[in-house]
Design a protein around this motif. Structure first.
Motif, short mmCIF file in Angstrom:
data_model
loop_
_atom_site.label_atom_id
_atom_site.label_comp_id
_atom_site.label_asym_id
_atom_site.label_seq_id
_atom_site.Cartn_x
_atom_site.Cartn_y
_atom_site.Cartn_z
N THR A 221 0.85 -1.25 -0.09
CA THR A 221 0.07 0.14 -0.21
C THR A 221 0.95 1.15 -0.28
O THR A 221 2.01 1.35 0.46
CB THR A 221 -0.71 0.02 1.21
N GLN A 222 0.22 2.57 -0.57
CA GLN A 222 0.72 3.79 -0.33
C GLN A 222 -0.16 4.54 0.23
O GLN A 222 -1.28 4.71 -0.30
CB GLN A 222 1.16 4.09 -1.75
N LEU A 223 0.28 5.22 1.45
CA LEU A 223 -0.83 6.21 1.87
C LEU A 223 -0.08 7.45 2.29
O LEU A 223 0.78 7.62 2.81
CB LEU A 223 -1.15 5.56 3.51
N ASP A 224 -0.63 8.55 1.58
CA ASP A 224 0.00 9.94 1.71
C ASP A 224 -1.40 10.80 2.27
O ASP A 224 -2.68 10.64 1.93
CB ASP A 224 0.26 10.41 0.51
N PHE A 225 -1.12 11.37 3.46
CA PHE A 225 -2.27 12.29 3.95
C PHE A 225 -1.62 13.19 4.77
O PHE A 225 -0.47 13.46 4.87
CB PHE A 225 -3.11 11.22 4.82
N LEU A 226 -2.71 14.37 5.27
CA LEU A 226 -2.27 15.32 6.06
C LEU A 226 -2.57 15.01 7.60
O LEU A 226 -3.87 14.48 7.91
CB LEU A 226 -2.97 16.48 5.59
N ARG A 227 -1.84 15.57 8.47
CA ARG A 227 -1.98 15.52 9.99
C ARG A 227 -2.09 17.24 10.41
O ARG A 227 -1.15 17.77 9.80
CB ARG A 227 -1.13 14.77 10.67
N TYR A 228 -2.78 17.48 11.22
CA TYR A 228 -2.82 18.78 11.55
C TYR A 228 -3.49 18.76 13.15
O TYR A 228 -4.06 18.08 13.76
CB TYR A 228 -3.83 19.59 10.86
N GLY A 229 -3.02 19.99 13.87
CA GLY A 229 -3.45 20.25 15.24
C GLY A 229 -3.16 21.48 15.71
O GLY A 229 -2.57 22.19 14.95
N ALA A 230 -3.83 22.07 16.73
CA ALA A 230 -3.60 23.31 17.37
C ALA A 230 -3.68 23.15 19.02
O ALA A 230 -4.17 22.18 19.47
CB ALA A 230 -4.75 24.09 16.89
N PHE A 231 -3.08 24.07 19.56
CA PHE A 231 -3.09 24.00 21.18
C PHE A 231 -2.96 25.40 21.68
O PHE A 231 -2.62 26.33 20.90
CB PHE A 231 -1.92 23.14 21.64
N VAL A 232 -3.36 25.27 23.02
CA VAL A 232 -3.31 26.66 23.92
C VAL A 232 -3.06 26.17 25.30
O VAL A 232 -3.61 25.10 25.64
CB VAL A 232 -4.32 27.60 23.66
N GLN A 233 -1.93 26.83 25.82
CA GLN A 233 -1.78 26.45 27.11
C GLN A 233 -1.70 27.90 27.92
O GLN A 233 -0.91 28.89 27.71
CB GLN A 233 -0.54 25.66 27.27
N THR A 234 -2.17 27.72 29.34
CA THR A 234 -2.06 29.17 29.85
C THR A 234 -2.06 28.78 31.57
O THR A 234 -2.30 27.72 31.93
CB THR A 234 -3.20 30.27 29.75
N GLY A 235 -1.42 29.90 32.10
CA GLY A 235 -1.26 29.54 33.52
C GLY A 235 -0.82 30.65 34.32
O GLY A 235 -0.04 31.63 33.77
N ARG A 236 -0.92 30.66 35.59
CA ARG A 236 -0.16 31.89 36.63
C ARG A 236 -0.18 31.36 37.93
O ARG A 236 -0.82 30.36 38.34
CB ARG A 236 -1.24 32.95 36.37
N ARG A 237 0.14 32.12 38.86
CA ARG A 237 0.28 31.98 40.32
C ARG A 237 -0.62 32.79 40.97
O ARG A 237 -0.82 34.08 40.71
CB ARG A 237 1.76 31.68 40.81
N PHE A 238 -1.33 32.61 42.23
CA PHE A 238 -2.38 33.11 42.81
C PHE A 238 -1.87 33.06 44.35
O PHE A 238 -0.81 32.39 44.77
CB PHE A 238 -3.49 32.61 42.75
N TRP A 239 -2.65 33.75 45.21
CA TRP A 239 -2.68 33.68 46.47
C TRP A 239 -1.04 33.93 47.07
O TRP A 239 -0.45 32.87 47.93
CB TRP A 239 -2.93 32.16 47.30
N GLU A 240 -0.38 34.83 46.90
CA GLU A 240 0.87 35.25 47.03
C GLU A 240 1.88 34.29 46.54
O GLU A 240 2.63 33.82 47.17
CB GLU A 240 0.78 35.58 48.60
N ASN A 241 1.42 33.63 45.39
CA ASN A 241 2.60 32.75 44.79
C ASN A 241 2.42 31.30 45.37
O ASN A 241 3.22 30.54 45.07
CB ASN A 241 3.75 33.39 44.52
N ARG A 242 1.42 31.29 46.38
CA ARG A 242 1.69 29.74 46.79
C ARG A 242 0.58 28.65 46.11
O ARG A 242 0.89 27.49 46.08
CB ARG A 242 0.79 29.98 48.20
#
Length: 811
Positions: free
Chosen positions: A462-483
């Motif tokens: 067999t011969q298999l040619d195709f596209l893969r695709y993806g997207a992401f988002v990541q977020t973060g922060r510190r609270f409570w006097e950084n604890r």
């Protein structure tokens, strides 16, 4: 040759002025969040108290250091202090480091413990737990590691080494998951294979490809994966490479019992540095000397360039490649075990490479990265009834396939107020061609010519040619006097293959993690995540030639829930205790064997070239303890213990132990630095009893002469157990720092007390006294259906003490 080289080294030493010269260290210090240079940072070498400050580009260089082991402490206004330990200064090579600092308040320990930075800590805002790191010195000095990063990794918590634990392969089993569930990134560029003679669709192999001289550190994430990384179910490995030395040309030559490697690095221009290496094995000579019938042979190459285009833009280009050949030869002294090895494994011709370029651009609030890469694996494997005398008429196995991925990735990191946000997208064009044949069962007749078994063959082209695709988002922060630190992410993935999933929203992959400071030295962290992996290309492209049926290509899914405590009693000491639970669904199951493909992946060739269904489930859960002492004065060490269970379902939907369900993993690695540049290291590993499947004695007797192996009884999958594995390695190093170069002479003794390495038993027929043929019950020539053979089960638990004397010359 070894005697000649040893004499040459002695002559070089005797003709060199033995007064020691001095060494130096240099590097660049960056803000982790923005990648901007940290100007005016204080850099101090301890305990010498020698120091300097970084310039307008964040660079520093300290010279005139007496060779030895040091710590490097970096402090800067607005940033958490950082200490790097076990930095070895020599006269031969100059260390050039890339160091990232966390802004003040971003590092939990810095806020709670004023002025104290726990350098043993390995976690981050995005992944606050299930993170471990290894530095280049820890890899180089690892007893029994033989400079093989894949083997050194097995000393980390939750990492097993295949079924028996003491085999010759580098199959990486993370927390009970299959070896195919790991992904590897080299400076942000994905590298599908990091081992020679890799198993297509899985990744393991007998010898690592990566050159330890390139590596600055290795980061293992066994859960709480950053959303930028796709296709990971069990782990993400991030290999951070050094930059070439901008100050002068330098290099090293390494000679051991198995290979010769040469590495060079230095400046190409005022704005560009390079690293380049080549390595050649001579395992075939060693195996010939030991009278082993296998003849592995390999080359590998690696390079990296780093160009500072301007103050805001940097371009990195890297490449890695390997050429592998696996052959057999008749042993001088034939034994049943040696003769079994000749016809039980395939002949291999394999090559692979990865090349990539990454452009990084600083912005007002962060930075973005654009990377383009291409990787190719060409996999050719052949097996015959007699591998020493191959002919097309006796072929039982053929793989001739090539897979190529062309990848484009973009991600951007920005800091807004106290939030750190990373987002991006990726696309890849996949080209996969596969010509596969396997004689699953030969056609057999009895003495009267009546058919007693029809032929069963697997074929696909067999011969298999195709596209893969993806997207992401990541977020973060510190609270409570950084604890309190909280991070959340999400990614989506899809592809255009006709038998897979085009809608990326169906692979919606959320994850969240949190870390809370309970006390100045105590943290509690937890994470939850849903992760997806595309099945292997061999599975996606398999279309049975007889029926035209194409395999399903649903994404395999895994849910992770992890929680644990971290205790940091001092700057260089770290303890963690974690519990983990992983639940799998959509796992492929072999229609022919009735077992989950999660139980496969440590054999040569490929995994997935067979008809499957995708309704399997799995689960792995356990508890993990880790203790680490970074170098303090003279001692450093790591202790890890994992207790876990791993189970998967088959065609009958019943839960059974997976092949990696060893229950217990224990590893201890320790080192001590003596006076006059002597160093000694000790490693001990224990891996609990692994389950295995007994042979179907009737089917094995019928098919052995054609297949070269026994046939397993999968109605009793993993109902038997091997003995537990344990072994210990010792390493002794002695360095001479001379005027112009450094000589490191080392003795590495693997399995020094000659422990047995348990492996799955081998099915064969009893041989004649001179091992020239098979004995029969009637004295007549052996029949193809094995009806007059005398079956024998060979124990597979040989242990071998392997001493290696080698040297490294730095210049």
């Amino acid at each position: 040759m070894r005697i000649y080289l040893s004499l040459l080294c002695c002559l070089l030493i005797s003709n060199t002025v033995l007064a020691q010269s001095t060494g130096s260290i240099s590097g660049t210090i960056l803000d982790r969040n923005t990648q901007k240079p940290v100007i005016g940072a204080s850099v101090e070498v301890q305990p010498s108290k020698t120091g300097t400050s970084t310039d307008s580009l964040g660079r520093f260089r300290i010279t005139g250091l007496t060779p030895g082991s040091y710590s490097l402490r970096i402090t800067a206004i607005g940033f958490a202090a950082k200490t790097l330990t076990n930095l070895v200064i020599t006269t031969g090579n100059e260390n050039n480091l890339n160091i990232e600092l966390d802004p003040a308040g971003e590092n939990l320990s810095e806020v709670i413990v004023s002025g104290k930075r726990a350098s043993a800590r390995a976690t981050s805002l995005e992944s606050p737990l299930s993170i471990q790191r290894l530095t280049t010195e820890e890899i180089k000095a690892n007893p029994g590691g033989n400079f093989d990063i894949s083997r050194v990794i097995q000393s980390l918590p939750g990492v097993g080494g295949g079924v028996g634990g003491g085999g010759f392969r580098n199959d990486i089993i993370i927390r009970g998951g299959a070896p195919s569930e790991n992904v590897f990134y080299l400076d942000g560029i994905e590298v599908p294979l990091i081992n020679h003679f890799g198993t297509q669709g899985s990744g393991g192999g007998p010898q690592g490809i990566l050159n330890v001289s390139f590596i600055e550190d290795v980061k293992l994430s066994s859960s709480a994966f950053d959303a930028r990384y796709d296709n990971a179910l069990s782990s993400v490995f991030q290999f951070k490479q050094k930059n070439g030395n901008p100050n002068r040309l330098q290099g090293n030559i390494r000679l051991s019992a198995t290979e010769l490697a040469a590495t060079f690095d230095g400046p190409i221009s005022p704005k560009t540095t390079f690293l380049a290496s080549a390595r050649r094995s001579y395992l075939q000579l060693l195996f010939q000397a030991l009278d082993l019938p296998i003849r592995p042979n390999y080359w590998d190459f690696q390079f990296k360039t780093n160009t500072r285009i301007n103050d805001k833009t940097t371009l990195q280009v890297l490449g890695i490649g390997a050429i592998d050949e696996f052959r057999f030869a008749a042993p001088k002294e034939a034994t049943p075990e040696k003769l079994y090895a000749v016809n039980s494994s395939p002949l291999i011709n394999q090559w692979n490479y990865t090349v990539g370029a990454s452009l990084k651009r600083l912005t007002d609030r962060g930075f973005w990265t654009l990377s383009l890469s291409r990787n190719t694996l060409n996999n050719r494997a052949d097996k015959y009834e007699d591998n020493e005398n191959p002919s097309e008429g006796t072929r039982t196995f053929r793989i001739n396939s090539q897979e190529t991925e062309n990848k484009l990735r973009f991600d951007q990191t920005v800091s807004i107020d106290k939030w750190k946000i990373t987002y991006g997208a990726s696309a890849q064009y996949v080209q996969f061609g596969n010509d596969f044949y396997q004689l699953f069962r030969p056609a057999l007749t009895d003495e009267q010519g009546n058919q007693i078994q029809p032929a069963e063959e697997l074929r696909t082209d067999t011969q298999l040619d195709f596209l893969r695709y993806g997207a992401f988002v990541q977020t973060g922060r510190r609270f409570w006097e950084n604890r309190l630190a909280i991070s959340a992410g999400m990614r989506i993935d899809g592809n255009s293959a006709s038998n897979s999933v085009a809608n990326p929203l169906k692979q919606w992959s959320p994850r969240i993690s949190a870390s809370l400071a309970l006390a100045p030295d105590w943290n509690f962290s937890a994470s939850y995540g849903l992760y997806y992996r595309l099945p292997s290309y061999t599975q996606l492209a398999f279309e049975a030639s007889q029926t035209g049926r194409m395999n399903p290509g649903d994404y395999i899914r895994s849910r992770h829930l992890v929680a644990g405590f971290e205790w940091l009693p001092s700057n260089n000491t770290r303890f963690t205790l974690e519990g983990f639970y992983k639940k799998y669904s959509n796992y492929p199951i072999s229609i022919l064997d009735g077992i989950s493909l999660a139980n496969k992946g440590t054999e040569f060739g490929a995994v997935g070239n067979e008809p499957v269904v995708q309704d399997g489930e799995g689960k792995a859960y356990g508890i993990e303890f880790f203790a680490q002492q970074k170098l303090s004065k003279r001692f450093f060490g790591v202790l890890s213990y994992t207790f876990y269970r791993s189970e998967f379902t088959g065609l009958n939907s019943e839960w059974i132990r997976s092949s990696w369900d060893n229950r217990h993993l224990l590893s201890l690695t320790a080192g001590y630095k003596l006076n006059r540049n002597w160093e000694i290291g000790l490693k001990f590993r224990y891996q609990g009893a692994a389950p295995y499947t007994p042979f179907d004695l009737t089917a094995s007797q019928l098919n052995y002469l054609t297949l070269g192996t026994g046939v397993f009884d999968f109605s009793q999958t993993n109902t038997l157990e091997l003995p537990a594995f344990h072994a210990s390695d010792i390493r002794i190093d002695k360095k001479w720092n001379l005027r112009r170069f450094t000589l490191d002479l080392y003795l590495d003794i693997q399995n020094w007390y000659n422990s047995k390495n348990p492996g799955i038993p081998q099915y064969t027929f009893q041989r004649t006294a001179d091992n020239s043929g098979f004995q029969t019950t009637d004295g007549q020539p052996i029949r193809q259906n094995g009806s007059n053979a005398i079956p024998v089960i060979l124990a597979n638990n040989d242990g071998r003490l392997l001493p290696t004397l080698g040297f490294i010359v730095e210049f």
